[in-house]
Design an enzyme around this catalytic site. Structure first.
Site, short mmCIF file in Angstrom:
data_model
loop_
_atom_site.label_atom_id
_atom_site.label_comp_id
_atom_site.label_asym_id
_atom_site.label_seq_id
_atom_site.Cartn_x
_atom_site.Cartn_y
_atom_site.Cartn_z
N LYS A 53 -18.76 -2.36 21.52
CA LYS A 53 -20.10 -1.77 21.61
C LYS A 53 -21.16 -2.81 21.25
O LYS A 53 -22.19 -2.93 21.92
CB LYS A 53 -20.19 -0.54 20.69
N GLN A 97 -19.00 5.29 13.54
CA GLN A 97 -17.69 5.26 14.18
C GLN A 97 -16.72 6.20 13.46
O GLN A 97 -16.55 6.12 12.24
CB GLN A 97 -17.14 3.83 14.19
N ASP A 120 -24.91 9.34 20.04
CA ASP A 120 -23.60 9.93 20.32
C ASP A 120 -23.75 11.37 20.81
O ASP A 120 -22.79 11.96 21.30
CB ASP A 120 -22.73 9.92 19.06
#
Ligand code: NAP
Length: 305
Positions: A53, A97, A120
């Site tokens: 990422k 994460q 997200d």
């Protein structure tokens, strides 16, 4: 007829190119979208994901910051990290994460992220907006699935889409996105009675289950489009033989790396499909591409651009 393989890697590359162009245009207006990634402890898979990422940010011209709290971090400390990122003007997207260590309350953290920076798409405000059909940051993997279908010119409107899996991260938001695209949507889960009878009705069959090769050929209507979201690592020869016996490429990959991955759909099931996403190289690459797209979008939305 051979089924059509939906090339997620190529579609993700096209999306990344568009985001890079957008980032260049934003730079002309003095804006550089920024992503902060919070990676707790040393989970090898998470480290690989976060590294990809951060690397994607660099490739596309986004700013990124990697924050790496120790594995013993408390919920309170993590809430402080999130609060500080919420307040930073150079951060447009916050990514925490998962999975987090047991002592950390993941839901409390998701709720603490500013909905405007929730790239997200996990915050209840964004989940609610998605359901209500308002502009929202949608979860990356489901948003990526819609991009695959649209960019492959596959019809969604009027089709019967069956989504197996109802997680907040994949199944539920994807069902909602498909509904907004005018599919007739059925959501299945572990308590669904006679799952095969339902999946055999699907024009678009989505597997987001987390069980290797779970969807077998008998569960697929010939001519369906199959979207395989699953990522399951196979580490023993017995497991590999179960799905890939006689497949020389897989054999070689397994011997080289000591593991290989299979989706939630049995490879034999793809043979009766009209089109399908392979694993790897299908849905997987879209997740990072959509994260980049969401971060650029969040940067614009936050500034009213
Ligand atoms: N490509 C990507 O970038 C990406 C991103 C995220 C996830 N994934 C992969 O996608 C898969 C699903 O992830 P997730 O986070 O959604 O998993 P999850 O939270 O574990 O949810 C799994 C879902 O599958 C359902 N299920 C389990 N066993 C079933 C059965 N026997 N019959 C019918 N339904 C069953 C569960 O039903 P219940 O709700 O009844 O328990 C649940 O709704 C995993 O393989 C994951 O690695 C890939």
């Amino acid at each position: 007829m051979m089924p059509r393989v939906l090339d997620g890697t190529a579609i993700a590359a096209a999306i990344k190119k568009e985001v890079a162009n957008e980032v260049r245009a934003l730079a002309g207006r003095g804006v550089r979208p920024g992503l902060a990634a919070v990676l707790v402890g040393h989970v090898p898979a998470s480290e690989i994901y976060v590294r990809s990422k951060v690397q994607a940010c660099a490739e596309l011209g986004l700013y990124s910051d990697l924050i790496t709290p120790d594995n013993s971090v408390s919920t309170e400390d993590m809430l402080d990290v999130v609060a500080s990122l919420n307040g930073r003007d150079d951060v447009d997207g916050i990514l925490i994460q998962l999975p987090l260590p047991k002592q950390v309350d993941a839901k409390a953290l998701i709720d603490a992220v500013s909905p405007a920076k929730d790239v997200d798409g996990f915050h209840p405000v964004n989940a609610g907006k998605l359901q209500a059909g308002r502009p929202a940051l949608a979860p990356c993997t489901p948003a990526g699935v819609i991009e695959i279908l649209k960019r492959s010119d596959l019809r969604i409107k009027g089709q019967h889409a069956v989504v197996v899996g109802r997680s907040d991260i994949v199944g539920k938001p994807l069902a909602m996105l498909l509904l907004h695209e005018n599919a007739t949507v059925t959501i299945c889960h572990s308590k669904t009675r006679d799952l095969g009878a339902v999946t055999r009705e699907a024009d678009i069959l989505v597997a987001a289950i987390g069980r290797p090769g779970f969807i077998t050929q008998e569960m697929v209507k010939p001519g369906a489009t199959i979207i395989d979201v699953g990522i399951n690592r196979l580490t023993t020869r017995e497991e590999v033989d179960l799905f890939f016996a006689g497949d020389m490429k897989r054999e070689a990959a397994f011997l080289r790396r000591g593991s290989t991955i299979v989706g939630d759909v049995h490879p034999k099931a793809f043979e009766v499909a009209d089109a399908y996403t392979p694993v790897p190289g299908g849905v997987g690459p879209l997740t990072i591409a959509m994260l980049m797209a969401n971060t650029a979008r969040a940067a614009k939305m936050r500034r009213g651009l």
